[in-house]
Design an enzyme around this catalytic site. Structure first.
Site, PDB file in Angstrom:
ATOM      1  N   GLY A  11       0.806  -1.534   0.031  1.00  0.00           N
ATOM      2  CA  GLY A  11       0.074  -0.142  -0.109  1.00  0.00           C
ATOM      3  C   GLY A  11       0.732   0.951  -0.135  1.00  0.00           C
ATOM      4  N   SER A  12       1.992   0.533  -0.641  1.00  0.00           N
ATOM      5  CA  SER A  12       2.823   2.759  -0.072  1.00  0.00           C
ATOM      6  C   SER A  12       2.328   3.533  -0.994  1.00  0.00           C
ATOM      7  CB  SER A  12       4.313   2.509  -0.803  1.00  0.00           C
ATOM      8  OG  SER A  12       4.516   1.722  -2.630  1.00  0.00           O
ATOM      9  N   ARG A  64     -15.208 -15.040  -9.460  1.00  0.00           N
ATOM     10  CA  ARG A  64     -14.914 -14.512  -9.854  1.00  0.00           C
ATOM     11  C   ARG A  64     -15.826 -13.111  -9.872  1.00  0.00           C
ATOM     12  NH1 ARG A  64      -9.709 -12.947 -11.465  1.00  0.00           N
ATOM     13  NH2 ARG A  64      -8.580 -15.847 -11.566  1.00  0.00           N
ATOM     14  N   MET A  89      -3.819  -7.286  -7.111  1.00  0.00           N
ATOM     15  CA  MET A  89      -3.611  -8.410  -7.235  1.00  0.00           C
ATOM     16  C   MET A  89      -4.229  -9.712  -7.609  1.00  0.00           C
ATOM     17  SD  MET A  89       0.049  -7.487  -7.697  1.00  0.00           S
ATOM     18  CE  MET A  89       0.658  -9.014  -8.312  1.00  0.00           C
ATOM     19  N   LEU A  92      -9.168  -8.313 -13.299  1.00  0.00           N
ATOM     20  CA  LEU A  92     -10.920  -8.605 -13.758  1.00  0.00           C
ATOM     21  C   LEU A  92     -11.252  -8.781 -14.530  1.00  0.00           C
ATOM     22  CD1 LEU A  92      -9.848  -4.871 -11.777  1.00  0.00           C
ATOM     23  CD2 LEU A  92     -11.452  -6.686 -10.730  1.00  0.00           C
ATOM     24  N   HIS A 108       1.128   0.884 -12.837  1.00  0.00           N
ATOM     25  CA  HIS A 108       1.684  -0.477 -13.563  1.00  0.00           C
ATOM     26  C   HIS A 108       3.441   0.007 -13.508  1.00  0.00           C
ATOM     27  CE1 HIS A 108       3.484  -4.331 -15.373  1.00  0.00           C
ATOM     28  NE2 HIS A 108       4.078  -3.240 -16.373  1.00  0.00           N
ATOM     29  N   ASP A 144      -3.163  -4.513 -18.396  1.00  0.00           N
ATOM     30  CA  ASP A 144      -1.965  -3.880 -17.940  1.00  0.00           C
ATOM     31  C   ASP A 144      -1.602  -3.171 -19.538  1.00  0.00           C
ATOM     32  OD1 ASP A 144      -0.791  -3.747 -15.951  1.00  0.00           O
ATOM     33  OD2 ASP A 144       0.096  -5.381 -16.319  1.00  0.00           O
ATOM     34  N   ALA A 172       8.875   7.657  -8.002  1.00  0.00           N
ATOM     35  CA  ALA A 172       8.401   7.835  -9.021  1.00  0.00           C
ATOM     36  C   ALA A 172       7.199   7.596  -8.927  1.00  0.00           C
ATOM     37  CB  ALA A 172       9.302   7.424 -10.408  1.00  0.00           C
ATOM     38  N   GLU A 173       6.527   6.035  -9.198  1.00  0.00           N
ATOM     39  CA  GLU A 173       5.316   6.061  -8.557  1.00  0.00           C
ATOM     40  C   GLU A 173       4.558   6.822  -7.978  1.00  0.00           C
ATOM     41  OE1 GLU A 173       4.331   1.766  -8.131  1.00  0.00           O
ATOM     42  OE2 GLU A 173       5.866   0.753  -8.762  1.00  0.00           O
TER      43      GLU A 173
HETATM   44  C1  GRF Z   1       3.351  -0.692  -7.540  1.00  0.00           C
HETATM   45  O1  GRF Z   1       4.858  -1.199  -7.519  1.00  0.00           O
HETATM   46  C2  GRF Z   1       2.295  -0.791  -8.410  1.00  0.00           C
HETATM   47  O2  GRF Z   1       3.365  -0.037  -9.709  1.00  0.00           O
HETATM   48  C3  GRF Z   1       2.423  -2.049  -8.667  1.00  0.00           C
HETATM   49  O3  GRF Z   1       2.112  -3.285  -7.884  1.00  0.00           O
HETATM   50  C4  GRF Z   1       3.300  -2.466  -6.594  1.00  0.00           C
HETATM   51  C5  GRF Z   1       2.269  -2.024  -5.320  1.00  0.00           C
HETATM   52  O4  GRF Z   1       2.707  -1.057  -4.417  1.00  0.00           O
HETATM   53  N1  GRF Z   1       1.151  -2.320  -9.602  1.00  0.00           N
HETATM   54  P1  GRF Z   1       2.696  -0.872  -2.939  1.00  0.00           P
HETATM   55  O5  GRF Z   1       1.418  -1.738  -2.739  1.00  0.00           O
HETATM   56  O6  GRF Z   1       1.184   0.298  -3.187  1.00  0.00           O
HETATM   57  O7  GRF Z   1       3.493  -0.402  -2.375  1.00  0.00           O
END
Ligand code: GRF
Length: 218
Positions: A11-12, A64, A89, A92, A108, A144, A172-173
């Site tokens: 969850g970062s 599902r 993860m 869908l 992603h 993706d 960067a995310e």
């Molecule tokens: C991130 O690298 C995101 O791009 C990918 O899964 C990872 C999740 O990391 N889809 P976090 O749980 O947000 O720390």
């Protein structure tokens, strides 16, 4: 705009959205965090500041479709208008994606369409690319894929491992996701065919972030 965030683990990216949404001028608030894993650490990040959370454990549903119906119910009850996948993860179904067309976005850790799926950073290293990064996009049925809202470019260093590269991309995310959610929540990012149009004077600045230019090594 009320947003729902779907997580499975650490969850970062959720944390980055929480911090952005705490700013007074931010156009989105997190109305609900849903985890499909009861032990997802991200749940505690939300609970720590009083954001409602819900565990919807996919293993308790025979199909599902049943799992996704529960997710949609929870999102609708919370009044969510936009759904952000943040390390969620589960693949869908087309029905879920259609239900949330252009209101469902994902992050992603690569410059899509390069390196979709898992093992992104190992593939980037094996391929020898000099630049990788992160992508935020509207979700389509194929994993993706979908119209790209924004990307952030990150350099690959000669001594990188998959872990060091992942850490640099993750940083960067954390800048990119709140930026892209802002564009959507402001109504500035709209889908036009396979592309996203950004309604802003300088789209070069708004759709591409380049944090590595500040990392001193590139
Ligand atoms: C991130 O690298 C995101 O791009 C990918 O899964 C990872 C999740 O990391 N889809 P976090 O749980 O947000 O720390």
């Amino acid at each position: 705009m009320r947003i729902g965030v779907l997580i499975s683990g650490r969850g970062s990216n959720l944390q980055a959205l929480i911090e952005a949404a705490a700013k007074p001028d931010y156009p989105a608030e997190i109305a609900l965090v849903i985890a499909n894993q009861p032990e997802a650490a991200g749940l505690q990040r939300a609970e720590a500041i009083g954001i409602p959370t819900q565990v919807i454990d996919h293993r308790l549903f025979p199909s599902r479709v049943g799992f996704e119906a529960a997710v949609t119910d929870a999102l609708c009850t919370a009044g969510c208008e936009l759904v952000c996948l943040a390390g969620f993860m589960r693949v869908l179904t087309g029905d879920f994606v259609a239900r949330w067309t252009d209101r469902l976005i994902n992050i992603h850790p690569s410059l899509l369409p390069a390196f979709p799926g898992l093992h992104t950073h190992a593939e980037a290293l094996a391929t020898g690319v000099r630049i990788t990064g992160a992508t935020v996009h509207f979700v389509r049925e194929q994993v993706d894929q979908g119209p790209i809202i924004g990307q952030a470019a990150v350099p690959v260093h000669d001594d990188d491992t998959a872990d060091t590269l992942a850490a640099r991309v993750l940083e960067a995310e954390h800048a990119l996701y709140p930026h892209c959610v802002r564009l959507v929540a402001d109504g500035r990012a709209t889908v036009s065919g396979h592309r996203v149009r950004i309604a802003e004077a300088d789209t070069r600045q708004s759709a591409l972030l380049n944090p590595p230019l500040a990392d001193g090594r590139s």
